[in-house]
Design a protein around this motif. Structure first.
Motif, PDB file in Angstrom:
ATOM      1  N   LEU A   1       0.830  -1.206   0.000  1.00 37.00           N
ATOM      2  CA  LEU A   1       0.000   0.000   0.000  1.00 37.00           C
ATOM      3  C   LEU A   1       0.866   1.259   0.000  1.00 37.00           C
ATOM      4  CD1 LEU A   1      -2.896   1.096   0.189  1.00 37.00           C
ATOM      5  CD2 LEU A   1      -2.667   1.060   2.673  1.00 37.00           C
ATOM      6  N   VAL A   2       1.918   1.258   0.833  1.00 31.80           N
ATOM      7  CA  VAL A   2       2.817   2.414   0.881  1.00 31.80           C
ATOM      8  C   VAL A   2       3.515   2.601  -0.457  1.00 31.80           C
ATOM      9  CG1 VAL A   2       4.949   3.284   1.912  1.00 31.80           C
ATOM     10  CG2 VAL A   2       3.163   2.326   3.367  1.00 31.80           C
ATOM     11  N   ARG A   3       3.898   1.487  -1.090  1.00 31.78           N
ATOM     12  CA  ARG A   3       4.576   1.601  -2.384  1.00 31.78           C
ATOM     13  C   ARG A   3       3.654   2.198  -3.440  1.00 31.78           C
ATOM     14  NH1 ARG A   3       6.238  -3.632  -5.600  1.00 31.78           N
ATOM     15  NH2 ARG A   3       4.524  -2.996  -6.949  1.00 31.78           N
ATOM     16  N   VAL A   4       2.385   1.755  -3.449  1.00 31.80           N
ATOM     17  CA  VAL A   4       1.426   2.301  -4.413  1.00 31.80           C
ATOM     18  C   VAL A   4       1.216   3.794  -4.165  1.00 31.80           C
ATOM     19  CG1 VAL A   4      -0.984   2.256  -5.145  1.00 31.80           C
ATOM     20  CG2 VAL A   4       0.262   0.117  -4.846  1.00 31.80           C
ATOM     21  N   VAL A   5       1.056   4.175  -2.902  1.00 30.67           N
ATOM     22  CA  VAL A   5       0.842   5.590  -2.574  1.00 30.67           C
ATOM     23  C   VAL A   5       2.058   6.417  -2.966  1.00 30.67           C
ATOM     24  CG1 VAL A   5       0.557   7.219  -0.669  1.00 30.67           C
ATOM     25  CG2 VAL A   5      -0.830   5.143  -0.756  1.00 30.67           C
ATOM     26  N   ASP A   6       3.261   5.898  -2.671  1.00 27.21           N
ATOM     27  CA  ASP A   6       4.480   6.632  -3.017  1.00 27.21           C
ATOM     28  C   ASP A   6       4.591   6.830  -4.523  1.00 27.21           C
ATOM     29  OD1 ASP A   6       7.081   7.787  -2.366  1.00 27.21           O
ATOM     30  OD2 ASP A   6       7.915   6.008  -3.343  1.00 27.21           O
ATOM     31  N   GLU A   7       4.331   5.784  -5.289  1.00 25.78           N
ATOM     32  CA  GLU A   7       4.403   5.905  -6.741  1.00 25.78           C
ATOM     33  C   GLU A   7       3.328   6.844  -7.272  1.00 25.78           C
ATOM     34  OE1 GLU A   7       4.282   2.047  -8.453  1.00 25.78           O
ATOM     35  OE2 GLU A   7       6.282   1.490  -7.747  1.00 25.78           O
TER      36      GLU A   7
END
Length: 472
Positions: free
Chosen positions: A7-13
């Protein structure tokens, strides 16, 4: 519930892709987005879109760009957002885990002792949020404008050079030799797959430069269209353009209201009085701990508006009434009248009904007979007889009309008495000055008796007149 790291990776991207499209997202906002998305989840895309927008979109004008960037990020044909290792594992070569581990070891080894192109090679191969970050920070949005169409190739080449694409190619050559030594033919295939990844990254950079240029071009076209609308005479506007000008008039009223609120807040505190402040500072050894202020009380003016709604000035009257309706809180008391050959008050009508319905009612003969010829003399005398004693030094009287009397008595002397009683008398004329002395125009008689006479033929003229009105 989705895996927290994913989830954090998707938000960061997502956030870096928004930054790449020109939206400003601070670190604090990024943290707030992560917390908000954790609460609402990513299963319902519309809810996630609105949640992120509530944090990162600061201006209404940015909402369309945000929505387009958000949808493009999650679109089926969006750039591949998987990691490099996920893409290699699912490629046609189907690289095994031990082969990918060998690649990781070689990359780590070359990163410490290999060619200086390993850092840009890793960036371009990984792509994703890191590439978005570099593109967002590259400053290409400042160097590109609507006149850069013939230089896009050069700009792209310059950006790729800035990112180290050439050095990355050299580093890939050194890596390929080591992969072949370690894995044989499979090592060569792995190097070819990495070359395709590098090609895809460069294609993303080219597409980004192209999109940035097209966005700049669209902004220029929009501004050009707005300037054309501002200078187009009201009578020449199409139905679509009329709606655009109406929205512009409302935005102008909003800006003026906002400025009035700021001035009111400052006025409530008062300006610093330097003389009294220095006298008080004598009590504290010359240090001005206690600031003395000048408190000035400024009363909101009263506005009386008379609009000719005959066919010749109807378009200009519509926009002036629209502005008056939208900006009523700028004035302590607003009274509006329409006239053709007789005078009719529309104050209560405007208070009860939306402005467009009220204007339509006035034009349709609901207030005054719209089919008559203009009779300025009769209207001015009727206004003075019924409302002249209500005028005072806080009242600004505004008359909108072309001053064409149909060769009837203009009653210009009434304006002398109105101006004497009122704070100001403004006349807004939708005809150019060159036509004031032609035919039945009485503007040469009316103009000297007014505080100011302004031409109001288009939206830009109306904005200037509105600012003059508010300033008075």
């Amino acid at each position: 519930m989705a895996d927290s790291r994913a989830l954090v990776r998707v938000v960061d991207e997502l956030l870096w892709s928004l930054r790449r499209e020109g939206l400003v997202v601070s670190t604090a906002q990024a943290v707030d987005v992560a917390r908000a998305v954790t609460l609402v989840g990513i299963e319902r895309r519309d809810r996630m879109r609105d949640t992120v927008a509530a944090v990162v979109v600061q201006r209404a004008s940015d909402r369309a760009r945000y929505s387009a960037a958000f949808e493009a990020f999650f679109a089926a044909d969006a750039p591949d957002r998987r990691t490099l290792w996920e893409r290699l594992a699912s490629s046609p070569w189907r690289f095994e885990q031990d082969e990918l581990d060998a690649l990781r070891a070689l990359l780590s080894q070359l990163a410490t002792s290999g060619p200086d192109g390993m850092a840009p090679l890793g960036l371009l191969l990984e792509r994703g949020a890191e590439l978005d970050r570099v593109l967002a920070l590259a400053g290409i949005t400042q160097s590109l404008d609507a006149h850069s169409g013939m230089q896009l190739g050069f700009q792209t080449h310059q950006l790729l050079g800035q990112m180290g694409a050439g050095r990355a190619r050299q580093a890939l050559g050194a890596l390929k030799a080591r992969l072949i030594d370690a894995l044989g033919d499979r090592g060569g295939a792995l190097a070819d797959a990495l070359a395709k990844e590098l090609d895809a990254a460069e294609d993303e950079v080219r597409a980004y430069v192209r999109r940035t240029y097209e966005a700049r071009l669209a902004d220029v076209e929009r501004l050009r269209a707005e300037r054309r609308l501002e200078s187009t005479p009201f009578a020449a506007l199409s139905d679509v353009e009329i709606e655009e000008v109406r929205r512009a008039v409302r935005r102008l009223a909003d800006r003026l209201r906002g400025g009035a609120r700021v001035r009111a807040r400052r006025a409530s505190k008062g300006r610093i009085d330097p003389h009294r402040t220095l006298r008080r500072a004598l009590r504290s050894g010359g240090v001005p701990f206690d600031l003395a202020r000048k408190v000035s009380r400024r009363d909101r003016p009263k506005l009386v508006l008379l609009c000719d709604v005959s066919d010749s000035v109807r378009a200009a009257a519509a926009f002036l009434l629209e502005f008056t309706y939208a900006a009523q809180e700028l004035f302590a008391r607003t009274r509006s009248f329409v006239f053709v050959s007789e005078l009719g008050e529309t104050t209560n009508l405007f208070e009860r009904q939306p402005v467009r319905r009220a204007i339509g009612h006035a034009w349709g003969g609901g207030v005054v007979r719209s089919g008559d010829n203009s009779n300025y003399g009769r209207v001015l005398r009727e206004f003075e007889a019924r409302h002249g004693r209500e005028l005072d030094r806080r009242t600004t009287v505004v008359i909108l009309g072309d001053g064409r009397t149909n060769y009837l008595d203009p009653a210009a002397e009434v304006l002398d008495r109105v101006r004497e009683r009122a704070r100001a008398l403004l006349w807004l004329c939708p005809e150019p000055r060159g036509q004031w002395a032609q035919g039945d125009s009485a503007m040469p008689l009316y103009a000297p008796k007014c505080t100011a006479v302004l031409e109001v033929r288009c939206a830009a003229d109306l904005e200037q007149a509105a600012r003059t009105l508010v300033a008075r």
